[in-house]
Design an enzyme around this catalytic site. Sequence first.
Site, PDB file in Angstrom:
ATOM      1  N   HIS A  67      50.231  39.687  40.209  1.00 59.31           N
ATOM      2  CA  HIS A  67      50.125  38.272  40.564  1.00 59.31           C
ATOM      3  C   HIS A  67      51.013  37.474  39.616  1.00 59.31           C
ATOM      4  O   HIS A  67      51.552  38.014  38.642  1.00 59.31           O
ATOM      5  CB  HIS A  67      48.675  37.788  40.548  1.00 59.31           C
ATOM      6  N   ASP A  71      51.060  35.644  32.103  1.00 54.75           N
ATOM      7  CA  ASP A  71      50.852  36.831  31.265  1.00 54.75           C
ATOM      8  C   ASP A  71      51.097  38.128  32.025  1.00 54.75           C
ATOM      9  O   ASP A  71      50.961  39.212  31.453  1.00 54.75           O
ATOM     10  CB  ASP A  71      49.455  36.833  30.625  1.00 54.75           C
ATOM     11  N   HIS A 156      40.432  36.448  42.260  1.00 56.40           N
ATOM     12  CA  HIS A 156      40.936  35.865  41.013  1.00 56.40           C
ATOM     13  C   HIS A 156      41.297  34.389  41.228  1.00 56.40           C
ATOM     14  O   HIS A 156      42.457  34.008  41.120  1.00 56.40           O
ATOM     15  CB  HIS A 156      42.149  36.662  40.525  1.00 56.40           C
ATOM     16  N   ASP A 179      43.798  41.287  37.753  1.00 56.61           N
ATOM     17  CA  ASP A 179      42.802  40.348  37.252  1.00 56.61           C
ATOM     18  C   ASP A 179      41.818  40.053  38.370  1.00 56.61           C
ATOM     19  O   ASP A 179      42.231  39.671  39.476  1.00 56.61           O
ATOM     20  CB  ASP A 179      43.467  39.046  36.814  1.00 56.61           C
ATOM     21  N   HIS A 249      43.445  44.566  29.590  1.00 53.69           N
ATOM     22  CA  HIS A 249      43.462  43.105  29.778  1.00 53.69           C
ATOM     23  C   HIS A 249      42.208  42.534  29.105  1.00 53.69           C
ATOM     24  O   HIS A 249      41.427  41.801  29.700  1.00 53.69           O
ATOM     25  CB  HIS A 249      43.508  42.762  31.273  1.00 53.69           C
TER      26      HIS A 249
END
Length: 298
Positions: A67, A71, A156, A179, A249
Site C-alpha cells: 500500500h 513507510d 487498514h 498493515d 512491522h
Amino acid sequence: MSADPTRLVLLGSKGGPALRPGGPWPSSSLLEIGGRTIVVDCGLGVTRGLADAGTSLKTLDLIFITHLHSDHVLELGPLIHTAWTAGLATPVTVFGPPGTGHYWQRFCQAMEFDIEIRIADEGRPDILDMVSIVEFGEGRVMEERGLKVSALRVDHPPVTDCFALRFEHAGQCVVFSADTAFFPPLADFAKGAAILVHEAMLEEGIERLVAKTGNGARLREHLLASHSFAGEAGRIATNAGVGRLVLNHLIPADDPEIDEADWIAAVRKTWAGDLTIARDGLVVALGGTKAASGEETA
C-alpha cells in the site's frame, strides 16, 4: 550463499515512518525464492538493507508494494535509481496498488536532470525503459516461471487499497499480512503457509508511543482501528495452520521498556507454534532448514 538461495530477510522491522536515534528502520523485506530476488515494500533504509544482506542491486528483479503509506513506499524510487547507477541492466517489474504508476512517474520527473545527464554522460540505458509498473487489485497478481503471487484486500482504514500477499513456488509458501486490523479472512488466505509475516502491536507501548510522536488522540484512534495486536496476529496464525509466525512491522519498535520477551508473552496466548520476532537484518530460512546467520526463534 548458494547459487539459488531461498530465504526471507527482514530488512526493516518497525511500523510507522518516524526514525529515532538507534531505532530500527521502516518496512521492507527481501524474499529469495525460485531464483527470484523479490522486495516486499520499500520503506526508508531498504537500499542499505539489501546491500547489508549481501544482495547485489544489479540483481533487482521484482518489487511488491502492499500500500502507499510512506513507510512502505518512500524509498521505492531511490532504490530503483540507485540500482540503476550500480549497473542494473535487466528489467524490473514493480507491482503495487492503484497510484503506484503515478508515484513512479512523479519520481522520474523529480530526478529528470540526473537521469538525463547520466544517460548522456555515462551511457546508461534509459531507466524509463527498464521499469514496468503493474497496478493490481484482489486476486491473482502474477504467475511466471513457477512463481504464483496472490493478493487479498485487508482492513487498514482509511487506506482502501492495502493488500496481503501470498507467494508460492515449488510447494513453498510465504504470506505477508501487510498493515491490517484483525481480519479473520486472512487466515484462509494464509492457510498452510510455511511462514506468515504479520504486523503486530503491543498494547502497553501505545500510550508512550502516542506521547512521543504527538497528535495523541488522532494517532491512537488510527492505531487501534488499523493495526493488529500481537495476540490477534497469533490467532490468525493458529487458524491458518502456518508453519512459522513472524511478527513484523512492530508498534512500538523502539520503546526501551519493551523487549522481545514482551512480544513473546503477548503472542503465546494465541499461538503455540514456531515464532520469530523481527529485527532489522534478521534472516528466516524457508523449508524448515536452519538459517545461516542471524535467525532467532522462540
